[in-house]
Design an enzyme around this catalytic site. Structure first.
Site, short mmCIF file in Angstrom:
data_model
loop_
_atom_site.label_atom_id
_atom_site.label_comp_id
_atom_site.label_asym_id
_atom_site.label_seq_id
_atom_site.Cartn_x
_atom_site.Cartn_y
_atom_site.Cartn_z
N GLU A 135 99.45 76.03 79.19
CA GLU A 135 98.95 76.40 80.52
C GLU A 135 99.65 75.64 81.65
OE1 GLU A 135 97.16 75.41 77.89
OE2 GLU A 135 96.21 77.26 77.25
N PHE A 175 91.04 76.19 81.10
CA PHE A 175 92.42 75.77 80.89
C PHE A 175 93.26 75.92 82.16
CE2 PHE A 175 91.09 77.73 76.71
CZ PHE A 175 90.66 76.53 76.17
N HIS A 192 86.58 84.12 82.13
CA HIS A 192 85.64 83.42 81.25
C HIS A 192 85.10 82.15 81.90
CE1 HIS A 192 87.66 86.21 78.61
NE2 HIS A 192 86.84 85.95 77.61
N ASP A 205 81.58 80.54 72.33
CA ASP A 205 82.63 79.54 72.10
C ASP A 205 82.15 78.14 72.48
OD1 ASP A 205 84.52 81.12 70.95
OD2 ASP A 205 85.84 81.26 72.69
#
Ligand SMILES: Cc1ncc(C[n+]2csc(CCOP(=O)(O)OP(=O)(O)O)c2C)c(N)n1
Ligand SMILES: [Mg+2]
Lengths: 312, 278
Positions: A59, A84, A110, A118
């Protein structure tokens, strides 16, 4: 008044908007970090493979690649999960994108606890705070699929870094012709007793709360603050001063996000009853999105309970 | 050397672990099937032969440490911990549900036997280095093991850590690269030219060993060799099959992040029971 129609994921709208924008503007390029199926940049990568770059699971690398591309006159949209893109690559965003004020769009999906199963390691509850604190960064949190599309196009029209905070689950879609101007809040409903300032998926929750309270004769204003930075000071002040009771609603930590942005505007401008609905300084965890919203007091029932503390 | 008895026991453990993985993922309705199944033999060898651990005393200071750097393979770790007796089998069906200890990614604050919280790729090898340094500094003979993904190795931090482990001569560290050839967006060689990771680690100064990641004898021999290697860390490049043991998931990128549905789980368990134990 809004008309509630279909449900649609904000990230799905993002994927479609990118393709439409890419057709119109050949300088738009897209970068992802091995999450193109989840962030929905996959559509763009299929339509315009030459203008799509998969940075791999890297990233920080992706963000600086985008910085470089922007210096060549391209308009890069970078995507990954918010944790991220805003978290892992934070200092790259700060120093390689924002410090030189490059024209890079960071569209991170997300975000928040509705990422779900998750778990806490993946649920960004601090990304708005991280991005808000960077000078020159525009921070946009669309409330539904339509607004996401408008936000993507609007982000491409301004020259400078923009952070788009996008949610994962399917959420309700408000009517098509709601106007959208960066930095200009949308009044979804007027009222005089209490104002709910909301962003992202919490706008729909705010509308539900308002409807429930109006049954009891309480007049509730709902203002959609899609642009958290720069915030629409005039609008925030006007509605806060009219209602005197102020609630902020965000799917984010109560530290550093919409709540703090609103309170900064109000500071020194009058006396208000004020409460922040959001994640109360704790990490997220695994679970179904709707159960998590309830656990963290961000569903309609939890929100109403907190709102009522101001109504006495 | 792995005796025949050892091998039989480990194969049985591996088979049980695969069944646990399928059942817990099916119950959860989401999660990472492919990358959990590919690490099973590695986990079996670590938890049932090589690692010095005490399931009744999870925080025993002299224990060997394990870091699942590719944290999304949590079901593979939970299966090993449950088989080893760190928590009851019943708990597996709480995976990913509100209030569970078995979070979507390993949480060392919640689960006994987990030494490091992971999930954000690329960070585990650095943490393992820190543990190896800490053990050495404390005069402890215990070892550190970690498992990385091949896609994960695209993170720059992996290479920062690779340099660090060599610099500090961390011969008490053994890493596995779960080389299943796939990441989310497809083949690791297509997404990011992740070619020949062994040569890359070798160039960084690691002792690099190769093994079929589903062959217990080969893996065992490599782990033994790593223990005897002095002055450098060891990377075992384990050639694996993502989704190993379940025909419809094997070598399929689509099975990275989806859980089997009820009928798929039935078929998967049948196949595992038929093929898992020689
Ligand atoms: C820093 C970071 N970026 C992205 C992700 C999302 N993600 C989870 S698994 C995965 C692919 C991993 O591929 P690999 O390491 O090869 O794992 P395996 O094939 O063993 O499942 C990605 C991109 C993540 N967890 N962490
Ligand atoms: Mg892989």
């Amino acid at each position: 008044m809004e008309k509630l129609s279909e449900m649609k994921a904000i990230r799905a709208a993002y994927g479609e908007a990118l393709v439409a924008l890419g057709a119109e503007n050949k300088r738009v390029v897209v970068l992802d970090a091995d999450l193109s199926h989840a962030t929905m940049t996959l559509n763009f990568s299929r339509q315009y493979p030459k203008r799509f770059f998969n940075a791999g699971i890297a990233e920080a690398n992706m963000v600086c690649m985008a910085a470089g591309l922007s210096t060549m006159g391209f308009v890069p949209f970078c995507s990954s999960f918010a944790i991220f893109g805003a978290g892992r690559a934070y200092e790259q965003v700060r120093n390689s994108v924002a410090y030189p004020h490059f024209n890079v769009k960071l569209a991170m999906t997300h975000a928040g606890i509705t990422l779900g199963e998750d778990g806490g390691s993946h649920q960004a509850i601090e990304d708005m705070a991280l991005m808000r604190v960077i000078p020159g960064m525009t921070v946009v949190v669309p409330c539904d699929a339509n607004e996401t599309k408008k936000a993507v196009f609007a982000a491409a029209t301004i020259n400078g870094p923009v952070y788009l905070r996008l949610a994962r689950p399917a959420t309700r879609v408000f009517e098509q012709n709601m106007s959208f101007t960066l930095g200009k809040a949308n009044v979804m409903r007027s009222g005089t007793d209490i104002v709910l300032f909301a962003c992202g998926i919490m706008v729909a929750t705010a509308m539900e709360c308002a409807a429930a309270l109006s049954q009891h004769g309480i007049s509730v204003a709902v203002v959609n603050i899609h642009t958290v930075k720069p915030i629409d000071r005039v609008c925030v002040l006007k509605w806060a001063q009219r209602c005197k009771r102020v609630v902020t609603m965000e799917e984010h930590s109560v530290i550093g996000g919409l709540g703090d942005a609103v309170s900064d505007v109000l500071l020194g401008n009058g006396n208000f009853a004020f409460t922040k609905i959001g994640v109360q300084d704790r990490f997220g965890q695994s679970g179904k999105p709707e159960m998590l919203l309830a656990e963290y007091g961000l569903d309609t029932a939890g929100s109403l309970a907190r709102i009522k503390t101001l109504l006495g | 050397m792995l005796t025949c008895e050892n091998e039989k026991e480990l194969a049985l453990r591996a088979r049980n672990m695969r069944c646990h993985i399928i059942r817990m993922l099916e119950a959860a309705g989401s999660g990472h099937t492919g990358g959990s199944l590919s690490i099973v033999e590695i986990m079996a060898l670590l938890y049932f032969k090589h690692m010095n651990i005490r399931p009744q005393e999870p925080r025993w200071p002299d224990r060997d440490r394990f870091v699942l750097s590719k944290g999304h393979a949590a079901p593979g770790l939970y299966a090993a911990l449950c088989e080893a007796g760190f928590f009851p089998e019943d708990e597996l069906k709480t995976l990913r549900k509100l209030g569970t200890r078995l979070q979507g990614h390993p949480d060392c604050k919640k689960v006994p036997g987990i030494d490091m919280s992971t999930g954000s790729l690329g960070q585990g090898l650095s943490a393992a280095n820190g543990m190896a340094l800490g053990l050495r500094l404390s005069g402890k003979a215990a070892r550190v093991y970690t498992t990385l993904g091949d896609g994960e190795s695209e993170e720059g931090q992996i290479w920062e850590a690779a340099m660090t482990a060599v610099h500090y001569k961390l011969d008490n560290l053994t890493a596995f690269l779960d080389h299943n050839g796939l990441q989310i967006d497809g083949d690791v060689t297509k997404v990011k030219s992740m070619l020949n990771p062994g040569a890359r680690f070798q160039a960084f100064g690691w002792n690099v060993l190769y093994a079929d990641g589903h062959n217990l004898r080969q893996l065992d021999a490599a782990i033994e060799l790593a223990k005897q290697t002095k002055g450098v860390p060891t990377m075992i490049i384990a050639k694996t099959i993502k989704g190993k043991g379940v025909s419809f998931a094997e070598d399929k990128a689509e099975w990275h992040g989806v859980a089997p549905k009820a009928d798929e789980a039935v078929q998967a368990i049948e196949e595992i029971m038929a093929g898992g134990c020689k």
